[in-house]
Each structure stands twice: as structure tokens, then as C-alpha cells.
Scaffold this motif. Structure first.
Motif, PDB file in Angstrom:
ATOM      1  N   PRO A 134      13.214   1.382 -36.923  1.00 43.33           N
ATOM      2  CA  PRO A 134      13.129   1.775 -38.324  1.00 43.33           C
ATOM      3  C   PRO A 134      13.305   0.562 -39.246  1.00 43.33           C
ATOM      4  O   PRO A 134      14.082  -0.340 -38.938  1.00 43.33           O
ATOM      5  CB  PRO A 134      14.303   2.743 -38.501  1.00 43.33           C
ATOM      6  CG  PRO A 134      15.218   2.507 -37.360  1.00 43.33           C
ATOM      7  CD  PRO A 134      14.471   1.792 -36.284  1.00 43.33           C
ATOM      8  N   ILE A 135      12.558   0.549 -40.340  1.00 41.11           N
ATOM      9  CA  ILE A 135      12.775  -0.462 -41.379  1.00 41.11           C
ATOM     10  C   ILE A 135      12.951   0.261 -42.712  1.00 41.11           C
ATOM     11  O   ILE A 135      12.709   1.465 -42.795  1.00 41.11           O
ATOM     12  CB  ILE A 135      11.610  -1.487 -41.454  1.00 41.11           C
ATOM     13  CG1 ILE A 135      10.265  -0.769 -41.511  1.00 41.11           C
ATOM     14  CG2 ILE A 135      11.668  -2.441 -40.278  1.00 41.11           C
ATOM     15  CD1 ILE A 135       9.087  -1.701 -41.728  1.00 41.11           C
ATOM     16  N   TYR A 136      13.365  -0.457 -43.732  1.00 36.44           N
ATOM     17  CA  TYR A 136      13.650   0.163 -45.028  1.00 36.44           C
ATOM     18  C   TYR A 136      14.523   1.402 -44.820  1.00 36.44           C
ATOM     19  O   TYR A 136      14.236   2.484 -45.328  1.00 36.44           O
ATOM     20  CB  TYR A 136      12.359   0.500 -45.774  1.00 36.44           C
ATOM     21  CG  TYR A 136      11.555  -0.731 -46.096  1.00 36.44           C
ATOM     22  CD1 TYR A 136      11.789  -1.452 -47.258  1.00 36.44           C
ATOM     23  CD2 TYR A 136      10.594  -1.209 -45.202  1.00 36.44           C
ATOM     24  CE1 TYR A 136      11.079  -2.618 -47.531  1.00 36.44           C
ATOM     25  CE2 TYR A 136       9.879  -2.366 -45.470  1.00 36.44           C
ATOM     26  CZ  TYR A 136      10.129  -3.062 -46.636  1.00 36.44           C
ATOM     27  OH  TYR A 136       9.437  -4.219 -46.902  1.00 36.44           O
ATOM     28  N   SER A 137      15.565   1.213 -44.022  1.00 34.65           N
ATOM     29  CA  SER A 137      16.547   2.268 -43.740  1.00 34.65           C
ATOM     30  C   SER A 137      15.886   3.571 -43.310  1.00 34.65           C
ATOM     31  O   SER A 137      16.284   4.641 -43.760  1.00 34.65           O
ATOM     32  CB  SER A 137      17.428   2.539 -44.953  1.00 34.65           C
ATOM     33  OG  SER A 137      17.800   1.357 -45.588  1.00 34.65           O
ATOM     34  N   GLY A 138      14.889   3.480 -42.463  1.00 28.98           N
ATOM     35  CA  GLY A 138      14.283   4.693 -41.926  1.00 28.98           C
ATOM     36  C   GLY A 138      13.169   5.256 -42.787  1.00 28.98           C
ATOM     37  O   GLY A 138      12.563   6.269 -42.445  1.00 28.98           O
ATOM     38  N   LYS A 139      12.864   4.596 -43.925  1.00 25.38           N
ATOM     39  CA  LYS A 139      11.754   5.077 -44.755  1.00 25.38           C
ATOM     40  C   LYS A 139      10.410   4.685 -44.137  1.00 25.38           C
ATOM     41  O   LYS A 139       9.365   5.161 -44.546  1.00 25.38           O
ATOM     42  CB  LYS A 139      11.851   4.499 -46.163  1.00 25.38           C
ATOM     43  CG  LYS A 139      13.029   5.036 -46.966  1.00 25.38           C
ATOM     44  CD  LYS A 139      13.030   4.407 -48.356  1.00 25.38           C
ATOM     45  CE  LYS A 139      14.424   4.267 -48.907  1.00 25.38           C
ATOM     46  NZ  LYS A 139      14.470   3.424 -50.104  1.00 25.38           N
ATOM     47  N   ALA A 140      10.435   3.759 -43.172  1.00 27.66           N
ATOM     48  CA  ALA A 140       9.215   3.378 -42.446  1.00 27.66           C
ATOM     49  C   ALA A 140       9.609   2.890 -41.057  1.00 27.66           C
ATOM     50  O   ALA A 140      10.798   2.693 -40.775  1.00 27.66           O
ATOM     51  CB  ALA A 140       8.470   2.278 -43.206  1.00 27.66           C
ATOM     52  N   GLN A 253      22.015   4.254 -47.073  1.00 33.65           N
ATOM     53  CA  GLN A 253      21.378   2.941 -47.075  1.00 33.65           C
ATOM     54  C   GLN A 253      22.421   1.835 -46.991  1.00 33.65           C
ATOM     55  O   GLN A 253      22.266   0.882 -46.245  1.00 33.65           O
ATOM     56  CB  GLN A 253      20.547   2.783 -48.333  1.00 33.65           C
ATOM     57  CG  GLN A 253      19.705   1.544 -48.324  1.00 33.65           C
ATOM     58  CD  GLN A 253      18.340   1.792 -48.930  1.00 33.65           C
ATOM     59  OE1 GLN A 253      18.136   2.727 -49.682  1.00 33.65           O
ATOM     60  NE2 GLN A 253      17.410   0.940 -48.599  1.00 33.65           N
TER      61      GLN A 253
END
Lengths: 326, 257
Positions: A134-140, A253
Motif C-alpha cells: 500500500p502507498i498513500y496510507s492505503g489510498k493506492a 494516516q
């Protein structure tokens, strides 16, 4: 193609952490038809070797020393590097725990390789190991592979299924002596603030409270439900800021990222920063008085109602259920 | 004291992420100082105010990072360095960034280096420890308190909710965790002053590095959004009926209990 893979096992309160078994499973994926070797570092850790093998390690190497009783990056890196020099692996897996996060970049820098941190999936595609994280705290999410050198990753707890324990499995256990020297950081004291045994990031069930919980005492209701379900209690930033609970419980986050099987959000509005810390949970239950609350958008099941009414009822129902099962 | 802060420009925490052609779209998005690095800037300023010395903020990135460096100067940092990789690098990973920072810092004799515990975009938390290892100095991650007394450094760090008291000595690199401090907002006079503070811009050439030296070890194959979740179910009826239904659903449909 087979690789030789080292997997660091990690014990906590005298027991191997679940993430260590997951790491063995991850290690075996990287190893292919190669060899997966468990590594145990500590003062007295040999007793865990058999269990690592039962969960899939082909053999185990231990490094034991009084200086390794507590984790420090200097001592543990010396121990791990000694194993690495001896075995010359093609892959390394750690759990993405406080220890794994702290130690892995140091080892990666020492040997000049890349490191995939916090992977949630590992697959082999055409001989190449492919990671998802996950990147951007799981947003992507991003999909990665390693250009060259050792395949090194830390894995997020609760995402890669461990193998079934096989009590009949056996393997060689060996130990190496490593002189531990020049410790530049010294631990003076450890203050336990986390009360119960279940670690928030590894918990299968998380009960989280927000501003709607209204007080420190309000969190008792969450603790009671968590106890019945064998889960851990978490909180939104709002609840931490309002001093209802310790910041160590914060999910979001900034704070911890959790991916339990069941996430119950009580009195949490669902700010985007909070969702970042929990939206990848498998099943999400939201309890909130406000039917418009954002949390309902990510919830699988929602109850519009007063958490002070709902939580005790849930606790009671699960207690009944537990009584039946037992 | 010679204090250095490693700073990254990141998406605002409120931003939605959208992706086109396998890349996160930056257009129209708000950018901030990575929140964990902001704790570093604040702590650096406090350490300087107590012990004297100078605070330098350093960022690896493109031209746009100048804005976040100016913000740090407005908060009270003394000078800023932008290592601009825009023209030299198409992609980099944590190895790349750490190698560049290590090369820059190697002759700077920093007494203390502060970094974020993690950046909220990439989220790997590797760069701080990698730089410390590169410089041959100790590091302590996820700190919530730091006191410097001569060469001696006392640190409290967060370990999955528990706290550890650590004794070490300068030089040291620390990574900042929430709870360390409450970062200040830049004041208006601070913003005015920041415009005149030195912001040096350098490139890989100035560090005697070429592309090959810092080539990423990790290859990004794809970036994508999480699968859309099907709409959830709001339960109905009186509360006790809802609770009963929920327990049933968790057991029989979701099978998580």
C-alpha cells in the motif's frame, strides 16, 4: 528457480509472533523450490526453532547472547550479518513490526540492496518475485519487483496467510556465536503501556472508538467487547486528542495502520485520515448516531444508533455465543 | 549544535488519490511538509533555541519542494538545501534518496539529524536508518522525546505503544513519531524573514554522483487504486434486532467470528 531465503523470527512475551509464521510463508514464495531458513536472535530463543520448522522453515539458525536480550539495531545487525555472511542468501524476509522496520533498512544499507517495506502480497510471476504494497496510507497500491541483488522485503502483519502447522515436520537447528561489540544505543528502561496481550497491528479483531465515546470511561465498553472477541482496542485521532485514550492506540494516516479480519468502529465519523489506517480491513462494522457519517461509506455493515446502547448488547451476544461454542 | 532535518514534500493528508497511466496525478493537489518531518523541523528549532547552533533543512526532489523548504524556514530553520534531481532521475527508490543524502551529509559534520519516522506517501520508513548507516552513526527511530546534555543524548521512543528510554551520544540520527511535539505555524514575520534566508540548490553533479551510482534497486511495475468496495448495508429495525442480525451476519455471511 530456487532461492535461499532467510526469515527472521520474532518473539514477543515469550512467544513467536504470528507475523513470523506469515513471514515463513512469504519466504517460501520467494524461495520457490529453494530453501527457507528461519533465523532467531535473542538471549534464549532456541526453544522457538521447532515451531518455525513446523510452520514451514527448512532449518533454523539461532544466535544467542545476553547482549541480544533486548533489541538494539547495533546488536541485532551484527547477529544477522553474521548469519548472512555465512549463508549468502538470495532473499530475506522480516515482519513489518517495530523491530523489522527499525532493523531492515540498516541491513539493506549495509549490503547495498533495495528493500520492499510493508508488503501485503508476494507472488512469483515468470520467475520474478512481484510484491504489492500500500502507498498513500492505503489510498493506492503499487506493484514492485527487484531489479537485481538480494530480494529483501518486510511483510505487513495479517495479510499473507501462514502455512498450517505441521507437528511432524523436522529440520536441522544450528547456532552460531557472534561477538557483539560497540553498542552505541543503550536501553535504560522499557515502560509497558499496552495493557493486554493482543498487539493492535496483529489483532484479528479491532474495536475502535472515536469522539463519540465521550470519555476515558467510555472506552471500558470497547475493552469489554474486545476481551470477549480476543481483539485489541484502537482509536481515532479525535479520541486521542481529547485524552480519552493513549496515542499508542491511534489508527490512521498518522498512527497505526491495521488490517484485521473484523474492524468495529464506534462513534467514529470516518475522516479520510482515519480511513487511511483501516479501510483495508476485511470486514468493517460502523456504529454511529449520525446516518450521514462518512464511516458508513466504507462499512460492510452499519448500525445507526447509540454506541452506549449497542456495544453492551454486542458484548452480551458474543458472550452467549462464546458460551455455546465452549 | 549543527542540526540537520531531512524533509520530504508530500500530498496533503486530505487529498484523494487519482491515477492515470500508472502514475499518481499531482495536478491540482495540495502539498505539505510530510507531517512526521514537520515534527523534526519543530524539534530542531527547539534544540537550537536551547543549545545554540544552526538548523539546516534538506530535501531531495524537484523544484516544487522549494515551497515546503520555505515553510520550514518560516517556522524558524536557518537555511535550506534542495538537492534537485528533476533533470537527472526519472525514478528513484529509498536506496536512491538515502545515497544522495548520505553523499551530501558526509562532510557536513552534523551533530544531530532529524527525519520523519515514515513519509505518508511512500510509507517505507527506510531513508533515515539508511542515511545513519551510510554515515556510520547510530540512529533511534520513532522518538517521542529527546534531551541533549553535552554529548549525551536521552531519548524516549515509541515501540508499538510501549516506550523505551534510550541513552546514546552525538552524533545521532533520530526519526520522529507523533507525540514528540506540536509543530508551530509559521508567523507572519517568520514568513517575511524566510524569503531572505539562504536556500541553496544543488544537483547530483555537485555531489560527484551520476545516475548510475544512485540507480533504483526496486522497479515499479504498476500503481493502482484499491478495488471499490460494494456499498455496505445499513441494518434496520430496533436496536436489539439489529444487534442480533449483525452477530448473525458476522458469523454466517462474513465468517469472521
Amino acid at each position: 528457480m530456487g532461492r535461499k531465503v532467510l526469515v527472521l523470527g520474532e518473539a514477543r512475551e515469550g512467544q513467536l509472533r504470528n507475523v513470523s509464521f506469515e513471514a515463513i510463508a512469504a519466504g517460501k514464495k520467494i524461495a520457490g523450490d529453494g530453501e527457507t531458513i528461519g533465523v532467531l536472535i535473542g538471549e534464549s530463543v532456541g526453544k522457538h526453532a521447532e515451531e518455525l520448522i513446523q510452520y514451514g522453515a527448512d532449518r533454523v539458525i539461532t544466535v544467542e547472547d545476553v547482549q541480544l536480550a533486548q533489541y538494539t539495531s547495533d546488536a541485532y545487525s551484527q547477529a544477522f550479518m553474521a548469519v548472512l555472511d555465512e549463508e549468502k542468501p538470495e532473499g530475506i524476509v522480516f515482519g513489518h513490526t517495530a523491530l523489522g522496520k527499525d532493523l531492515s533498512p540498516k541491513i539493506a544499507a549495509k549490503i547495498g540492496v533495495g528493500l520492499v517495506s510493508d508488503a501485503t502480497s508476494i507472488e512469483e510471476e515468470a520467475g520474478e518475485v512481484v510484491f504489492i504494497r500500500p502507498i498513500y496510507s492505503g489510498k493506492a497500491f503499487e506493484k514492485l519487483s527487484v531489479r537485481d541483488g538480494i530480494v529483501f522485503a518486510t511483510i505487513r502483519p495479517n495479510n499473507i496467510a501462514p502455512l498450517e502447522q505441521d507437528k511432524a515436520r523436522s529440520g536441522e537447528v544450528s547456532s552460531i556465536e557472534v561477538p557483539i561489540t560497540n553498542l552505541r544505543t543503550i536501553i535504560k528502561e522499557v515502560v509497558r503501556k499496552t495493557s493486554k496481550g493482543v498487539d493492535l497491528s496483529e489483532a484479528k479483531v479491532v474495536i475502535a472508538g472515536g469522539r463519540g465515546v465521550k470519555s476515558e470511561e467510555g472506552f471500558d465498553l470497547l475493552n469489554e467487547l474486545a476481551e470477549v472477541l480476543g481483539g485489541a482496542v484502537g482509536a481515532s485521532r479525535g479520541a486521542c486528542d481529547a485524552d480519552y485514550c493513549n496515542y499508542s492506540l491511534q489508527i490512521g494516516q498518522t498512527g497505526k495502520v491495521v488490517t484485521p479480519d473484523l474492524y468495529i468502529a464506534a462513534g467514529i465519523s470516518g475522516a479520510i485520515q482515519h480511513l487511511a489506517g483501516m479501510s483495508n480491513s476485511k470486514v468493517i462494522v460502523a456504529i454511529n448516531k449520525d446516518p450521514e457519517a462518512n464511516i458508513f461509506k466504507v462499512a460492510d455493515y452499519g448500525i445507526v444508533g447509540d454506541l452506549f446502547e449497542v456495544l453492551p448488547m454486542l458484548t452480551e451476544e458474543f458472550e452467549k455465543l462464546r458460551a455455546v461454542v465452549n | 549544535m549543527n542540526i540537520v532535518v531531512l524533509l520530504k514534500r508530500t500530498f496533503d493528508t486530505e487529498e484523494k488519490i487519482s491515477i492515470a497511466n500508472g502514475q499518481v496525478q499531482e495536478e491540482g493537489a495540495e502539498f505539505i511538509i510530510n507531517p512526521y518531518d514537520e515534527y523534526g523541523v519543530e524539534e530542531a528549532i527547539r534544540l537550537r533555541d536551547n543549545h545554540g547552533g544552526e538548523v539546516t533543512v534538506v530535501s531531495v526532489g524537484g523544484e516544487e519542494a522549494e515551497k515546503q523548504l520555505r515553510t520550514a524556514l518560516a517556522m524558524g530553520a536557518d537555511k535550506a538545501v534542495l538537492i534537485n534531481t528533476e533533470d537527472d532521475l526519472d525514478e528513484g527508490d529509498q536506496f536512491t534518496t538515502a545515497k544522495i543524502l548520505t553523499s551530501y551529509l558526509t562532510d557536513k559534520n552534523a551533530d544531530i539529524i532529524l527525519a520523519g519516522n515514515v513519509a505518508i506517501d511512500g510509507g517505507s520508513g527506510q531513508v533515515g536508518p539508511r542515511v545513519a548507516e551510510g554515515l556510520g552513526i547510530p540512529y533511534v527511530t520513532t522518538i517521542t522525546q529527546i534531551e541533549v546534555n553535552g554529548k549525551a543524548v536521552s531519548i524516549t521512543r515509541d515501540v508499538e505503544g510501549d516506550s523505551e528510554s534510550i541513552q546514546t551520544s552525538l552524533p545521532v540520527l533520530v526519526t520522529c513519531q507523533q507525540g514528540l511535539n506540536e509543530p508551530r505555524y509559521p508567523s507572519l514575520p517568520g514568513i517575511m524573514k524566510a524569503k531572505k534566508k539562504p536556500l541553496e540548490e544543488i544537483e547530483l553533479d555537485d555531489l560527484d554522483l551520476d545516475e548510475e551510482d544512485v540507480r533504483a534497486k526496486i522497479k515499479t511495475l504498476d500503481i493502482y487504486l484499491p478495488p471499490q468496495k460494494a456499498a455496505g448495508r445499513l441494518l434496520e429495525g430496533d436496536i436489539s434486532a439489529q444487534v442480533d442480525e449483525l452477530v448473525g451476519l458476522l458469523r454466517n455471511e462474513a465468517k469472521v467470528i
